[in-house]
Design a protein around this motif. Structure first.
Motif, PDB file in Angstrom:
ATOM      1  N   LEU A   1       0.835  -1.198   0.000  1.00  0.00           N
ATOM      2  CA  LEU A   1       0.000   0.000   0.000  1.00  0.00           C
ATOM      3  C   LEU A   1       0.871   1.251   0.000  1.00  0.00           C
ATOM      4  O   LEU A   1       0.635   2.187  -0.760  1.00  0.00           O
ATOM      5  CB  LEU A   1      -0.924  -0.006   1.215  1.00  0.00           C
ATOM      6  CG  LEU A   1      -1.994   1.072   1.219  1.00  0.00           C
ATOM      7  CD1 LEU A   1      -3.283   0.524   1.807  1.00  0.00           C
ATOM      8  CD2 LEU A   1      -1.568   2.295   1.980  1.00  0.00           C
ATOM      9  N   VAL A   2       1.909   1.259   0.850  1.00  0.00           N
ATOM     10  CA  VAL A   2       2.801   2.421   0.935  1.00  0.00           C
ATOM     11  C   VAL A   2       3.565   2.592  -0.374  1.00  0.00           C
ATOM     12  O   VAL A   2       3.709   3.710  -0.880  1.00  0.00           O
ATOM     13  CB  VAL A   2       3.765   2.281   2.138  1.00  0.00           C
ATOM     14  CG1 VAL A   2       4.835   3.351   2.102  1.00  0.00           C
ATOM     15  CG2 VAL A   2       2.985   2.355   3.443  1.00  0.00           C
ATOM     16  N   ASP A   3       4.050   1.482  -0.961  1.00  0.00           N
ATOM     17  CA  ASP A   3       4.787   1.559  -2.222  1.00  0.00           C
ATOM     18  C   ASP A   3       3.902   2.024  -3.373  1.00  0.00           C
ATOM     19  O   ASP A   3       4.378   2.665  -4.309  1.00  0.00           O
ATOM     20  CB  ASP A   3       5.393   0.194  -2.573  1.00  0.00           C
ATOM     21  CG  ASP A   3       6.565  -0.162  -1.687  1.00  0.00           C
ATOM     22  OD1 ASP A   3       7.142   0.750  -1.057  1.00  0.00           O
ATOM     23  OD2 ASP A   3       6.911  -1.359  -1.616  1.00  0.00           O
ATOM     24  N   GLY A   4       2.610   1.715  -3.312  1.00  0.00           N
ATOM     25  CA  GLY A   4       1.693   2.061  -4.397  1.00  0.00           C
ATOM     26  C   GLY A   4       1.016   3.405  -4.228  1.00  0.00           C
ATOM     27  O   GLY A   4       0.053   3.697  -4.930  1.00  0.00           O
ATOM     28  N   ALA A   5       1.489   4.232  -3.297  1.00  0.00           N
ATOM     29  CA  ALA A   5       0.865   5.533  -3.041  1.00  0.00           C
ATOM     30  C   ALA A   5       0.855   6.358  -4.316  1.00  0.00           C
ATOM     31  O   ALA A   5       1.772   6.250  -5.116  1.00  0.00           O
ATOM     32  CB  ALA A   5       1.607   6.261  -1.931  1.00  0.00           C
ATOM     33  N   PRO A   6      -0.139   7.156  -4.561  1.00  0.00           N
ATOM     34  CA  PRO A   6      -1.275   7.495  -3.696  1.00  0.00           C
ATOM     35  C   PRO A   6      -2.343   6.399  -3.711  1.00  0.00           C
ATOM     36  O   PRO A   6      -2.750   5.938  -4.771  1.00  0.00           O
ATOM     37  CB  PRO A   6      -1.806   8.786  -4.287  1.00  0.00           C
ATOM     38  CG  PRO A   6      -1.399   8.767  -5.717  1.00  0.00           C
ATOM     39  CD  PRO A   6      -0.126   7.964  -5.771  1.00  0.00           C
ATOM     40  N   LYS A   7      -2.773   6.028  -2.526  1.00  0.00           N
ATOM     41  CA  LYS A   7      -3.815   5.013  -2.347  1.00  0.00           C
ATOM     42  C   LYS A   7      -4.669   5.376  -1.137  1.00  0.00           C
ATOM     43  O   LYS A   7      -4.172   5.916  -0.157  1.00  0.00           O
ATOM     44  CB  LYS A   7      -3.186   3.641  -2.082  1.00  0.00           C
ATOM     45  CG  LYS A   7      -2.506   3.029  -3.269  1.00  0.00           C
ATOM     46  CD  LYS A   7      -3.039   1.660  -3.485  1.00  0.00           C
ATOM     47  CE  LYS A   7      -2.359   1.108  -4.728  1.00  0.00           C
ATOM     48  NZ  LYS A   7      -2.717  -0.190  -5.026  1.00  0.00           N
ATOM     49  N   PRO A   8      -5.964   5.030  -1.193  1.00  0.00           N
ATOM     50  CA  PRO A   8      -6.810   5.248  -0.020  1.00  0.00           C
ATOM     51  C   PRO A   8      -6.413   4.287   1.098  1.00  0.00           C
ATOM     52  O   PRO A   8      -6.202   3.104   0.855  1.00  0.00           O
ATOM     53  CB  PRO A   8      -8.222   4.962  -0.524  1.00  0.00           C
ATOM     54  CG  PRO A   8      -8.084   4.295  -1.836  1.00  0.00           C
ATOM     55  CD  PRO A   8      -6.710   4.536  -2.333  1.00  0.00           C
TER      56      PRO A   8
END
Length: 129
Positions: free
Chosen positions: A95-102
């Motif tokens: 999730l952190v690597d794929g930011a921006p993410k909800p």
């Protein structure tokens, strides 16, 4: 299957995380072809009918916390993401690597502000929508 009482259902919901509960609501809406927010709007509509036309829109009560970037303290941000959600280490890292993410969806203002503060303290860039 045994029928669960309302109290038993509420106890089960209390044990769920926000993300698990959100997933449940989405599945419930899909299975029964309903919208969870509809009863709230229907209850508010009769009161609004007698109100003046110049009435303002109701205040927003559900917020989404979006992780925009991890900054230079990625490990600290991953730790905060895990603390705020029920995600495992790999899922939080993805999730952190794929930011921006909800990160959190449809949470109240207080929970959104606490999450934003904790993530920004860890070095992340966060927006609340």
């Amino acid at each position: 299957m045994a029928k669960l009482s309302t109290d038993e259902l509420l106890d089960a919901f209390k044990e769920m995380t926000l993300l698990e509960l959100s997933d449940f609501v989405k599945q419930f809406e899909d299975v029964f072809d309903v919208k969870a927010a509809a009863p709230v709007a229907a209850v508010a509509a009769p009161g609004a009918a007698g109100a003046p036309a110049a009435e303002e829109a109701p205040a927003q009560d559900e917020f989404d916390v979006v992780l925009e970037g991890a900054g230079d303290k990625k490990i600290q941000v991953i730790k905060e993401v895990r603390a705020l959600t029920s995600l495992g280490l790999k899922e939080a890292k993805d999730l952190v690597d794929g930011a921006p993410k909800p990160l959190l969806e449809k949470v109240n203002k207080e929970a959104a502000d606490k999450a934003k503060e904790a993530l920004e303290k860890a070095g992340a860039t966060v927006t609340v929508k």
